[in-house]
Motif scaffolding. Structure first.
Motif, PDB file in Angstrom:
ATOM      1  N   GLU A   1       7.034  12.225   6.724  1.00 18.83           N
ATOM      2  CA  GLU A   1       7.921  11.442   7.594  1.00 18.83           C
ATOM      3  C   GLU A   1       7.128  10.728   8.685  1.00 18.83           C
ATOM      4  OE1 GLU A   1      11.216  10.931   7.387  1.00 18.83           O
ATOM      5  OE2 GLU A   1      11.427  12.141   5.597  1.00 18.83           O
ATOM      6  N   ILE A   2       5.817  10.925   8.711  1.00 14.25           N
ATOM      7  CA  ILE A   2       4.977  10.339   9.749  1.00 14.25           C
ATOM      8  C   ILE A   2       4.569   8.931   9.352  1.00 14.25           C
ATOM      9  CG2 ILE A   2       2.787  10.535  10.979  1.00 14.25           C
ATOM     10  CD1 ILE A   2       2.986  13.582  10.507  1.00 14.25           C
ATOM     11  N   ASP A   3       4.790   7.998  10.257  1.00 10.08           N
ATOM     12  CA  ASP A   3       4.347   6.621  10.059  1.00 10.08           C
ATOM     13  C   ASP A   3       2.928   6.522  10.608  1.00 10.08           C
ATOM     14  OD1 ASP A   3       3.870   3.923   9.959  1.00 10.08           O
ATOM     15  OD2 ASP A   3       5.588   3.349  11.187  1.00 10.08           O
ATOM     16  N   LEU A   4       1.942   6.478   9.734  1.00  6.19           N
ATOM     17  CA  LEU A   4       0.549   6.512  10.163  1.00  6.19           C
ATOM     18  C   LEU A   4       0.164   5.320  11.025  1.00  6.19           C
ATOM     19  CD1 LEU A   4      -1.160   7.897   6.943  1.00  6.19           C
ATOM     20  CD2 LEU A   4      -0.533   9.119   9.031  1.00  6.19           C
ATOM     21  N   ASP A   5       0.903   4.230  10.916  1.00  5.19           N
ATOM     22  CA  ASP A   5       0.607   3.057  11.737  1.00  5.19           C
ATOM     23  C   ASP A   5       1.011   3.260  13.197  1.00  5.19           C
ATOM     24  OD1 ASP A   5      -0.451   1.685   9.593  1.00  5.19           O
ATOM     25  OD2 ASP A   5       1.453   0.741   9.082  1.00  5.19           O
ATOM     26  N   SER A   6       1.865   4.244  13.458  1.00  8.63           N
ATOM     27  CA  SER A   6       2.333   4.440  14.825  1.00  8.63           C
ATOM     28  C   SER A   6       1.861   5.755  15.436  1.00  8.63           C
ATOM     29  CB  SER A   6       3.865   4.367  14.864  1.00  8.63           C
ATOM     30  OG  SER A   6       4.409   5.462  14.148  1.00  8.63           O
ATOM     31  N   ILE A   7       0.902   6.408  14.795  1.00  8.81           N
ATOM     32  CA  ILE A   7       0.398   7.673  15.308  1.00  8.81           C
ATOM     33  C   ILE A   7      -0.395   7.408  16.594  1.00  8.81           C
ATOM     34  CG2 ILE A   7      -1.728   7.708  13.961  1.00  8.81           C
ATOM     35  CD1 ILE A   7      -1.125  10.714  13.456  1.00  8.81           C
ATOM     36  N   THR A   8      -0.192   8.252  17.594  1.00  8.41           N
ATOM     37  CA  THR A   8      -0.835   8.044  18.893  1.00  8.41           C
ATOM     38  C   THR A   8      -2.232   8.651  18.923  1.00  8.41           C
ATOM     39  OG1 THR A   8      -0.037  10.116  19.857  1.00  8.41           O
ATOM     40  CG2 THR A   8       1.428   8.180  20.020  1.00  8.41           C
ATOM     41  N   ALA A   9      -3.001   8.278  19.927  1.00 11.48           N
ATOM     42  CA  ALA A   9      -4.351   8.817  20.093  1.00 11.48           C
ATOM     43  C   ALA A   9      -4.308  10.329  20.298  1.00 11.48           C
ATOM     44  CB  ALA A   9      -5.045   8.130  21.258  1.00 11.48           C
ATOM     45  N   LYS A  10      -3.321  10.811  21.028  1.00 14.02           N
ATOM     46  CA  LYS A  10      -3.197  12.255  21.255  1.00 14.02           C
ATOM     47  C   LYS A  10      -2.886  12.992  19.950  1.00 14.02           C
ATOM     48  CE  LYS A  10      -2.025  12.222  26.124  1.00 14.02           C
ATOM     49  NZ  LYS A  10      -1.078  12.609  27.160  1.00 14.02           N
ATOM     50  N   GLU A  11      -2.089  12.380  19.101  1.00 20.57           N
ATOM     51  CA  GLU A  11      -1.777  13.001  17.814  1.00 20.57           C
ATOM     52  C   GLU A  11      -3.024  13.053  16.933  1.00 20.57           C
ATOM     53  OE1 GLU A  11       2.932  11.832  17.371  1.00 20.57           O
ATOM     54  OE2 GLU A  11       1.416  10.299  16.959  1.00 20.57           O
ATOM     55  N   VAL A  12      -3.821  12.000  16.952  1.00 17.45           N
ATOM     56  CA  VAL A  12      -5.074  11.988  16.197  1.00 17.45           C
ATOM     57  C   VAL A  12      -6.002  13.076  16.721  1.00 17.45           C
ATOM     58  CG1 VAL A  12      -7.157  10.643  15.708  1.00 17.45           C
ATOM     59  CG2 VAL A  12      -4.914   9.552  15.554  1.00 17.45           C
ATOM     60  N   LEU A  13      -6.088  13.191  18.051  1.00 20.48           N
ATOM     61  CA  LEU A  13      -6.936  14.217  18.660  1.00 20.48           C
ATOM     62  C   LEU A  13      -6.482  15.616  18.231  1.00 20.48           C
ATOM     63  CD1 LEU A  13      -9.197  15.033  20.599  1.00 20.48           C
ATOM     64  CD2 LEU A  13      -7.518  14.935  22.450  1.00 20.48           C
ATOM     65  N   LEU A  14      -5.185  15.842  18.236  1.00 19.46           N
ATOM     66  CA  LEU A  14      -4.651  17.129  17.819  1.00 19.46           C
ATOM     67  C   LEU A  14      -5.049  17.440  16.374  1.00 19.46           C
ATOM     68  CD1 LEU A  14      -2.889  19.587  18.525  1.00 19.46           C
ATOM     69  CD2 LEU A  14      -0.919  18.278  17.736  1.00 19.46           C
ATOM     70  N   LEU A  15      -4.937  16.461  15.498  1.00 19.23           N
ATOM     71  CA  LEU A  15      -5.325  16.662  14.099  1.00 19.23           C
ATOM     72  C   LEU A  15      -6.818  16.935  13.971  1.00 19.23           C
ATOM     73  CD1 LEU A  15      -3.196  13.878  12.410  1.00 19.23           C
ATOM     74  CD2 LEU A  15      -2.866  16.340  12.196  1.00 19.23           C
ATOM     75  N   GLU A  16      -7.615  16.208  14.736  1.00 17.38           N
ATOM     76  CA  GLU A  16      -9.063  16.421  14.684  1.00 17.38           C
ATOM     77  C   GLU A  16      -9.421  17.832  15.142  1.00 17.38           C
ATOM     78  OE1 GLU A  16     -10.501  13.200  17.099  1.00 17.38           O
ATOM     79  OE2 GLU A  16     -10.459  11.786  15.426  1.00 17.38           O
ATOM     80  N   LYS A  17      -8.804  18.287  16.225  1.00 17.76           N
ATOM     81  CA  LYS A  17      -9.074  19.638  16.736  1.00 17.76           C
ATOM     82  C   LYS A  17      -8.562  20.702  15.764  1.00 17.76           C
ATOM     83  CE  LYS A  17     -11.169  18.320  20.375  1.00 17.76           C
ATOM     84  NZ  LYS A  17     -12.624  18.447  20.403  1.00 17.76           N
TER      85      LYS A  17
END
Length: 103
Positions: free
Chosen positions: A65-81
Motif C-alpha cells: 500500500e506504500i507509494d514509493l514515490d511519496s516516501i519521506t526521508a525519515k521513512e527511508v532512514l527508518l528502513l535503512e536502520k
C-alpha cells in the motif's frame, strides 16, 4: 485496494489509456478491457508479473500500500536502520513501532 484497482492506479499515474496498457503488455485491448468489465475476473499471477515488469516494480511493491514515490526521508532512514537490526531482533522492532501507532 484490489488488484484491478492497483493496475488502474498505476495506469492512470502514467497517463495511459487502457489501450496503451494493452500495447505495453503485449495483449489485446479486449483482454485489458475485460479485466475491468468482468465482475469476478482476477488477473493471473503471470499477468500481475507482466504488469510489474511494465511498470518497473517488484511483486512486493505491487502488493504494498506504500507509494514509493511519496516516501519521506525519515521513512527511508527508518528502513535503512531496520536493515542493520539483527534478524533475531526485527520482530521486536516491529512490535515497538506498532506500539506508536496513532489511535
Amino acid at each position: 485496494m484490489d488488484i484491478k484497482e492497483r493496475i488502474d492506479k498505476l495506469r492512470l499515474k502514467r497517463g495511459w489509456t487502457l489501450s496503451k496498457l494493452a500495447t505495453e503488455l503485449g495483449v489485446s485491448d479486449t483482454t485489458v478491457y475485460s479485466w475491468f468489465n468482468e465482475q469476478n475476473y482476477q488477473p493471473s499471477r503471470k499477468t500481475i508479473e507482466d504488469v510489474c515488469e511494465v511498470f518497473n516494480m517488484t511483486l512486493t511493491e505491487f502488493y504494498s500500500e506504500i507509494d514509493l514515490d511519496s516516501i519521506t526521508a525519515k521513512e527511508v532512514l527508518l528502513l535503512e536502520k531496520f536493515r542493520d537490526v539483527p534478524d533475531n531482533q526485527k520482530d521486536q522492532v516491529i512490535e515497538i513501532v506498532k506500539s506508536f501507532k496513532r489511535k
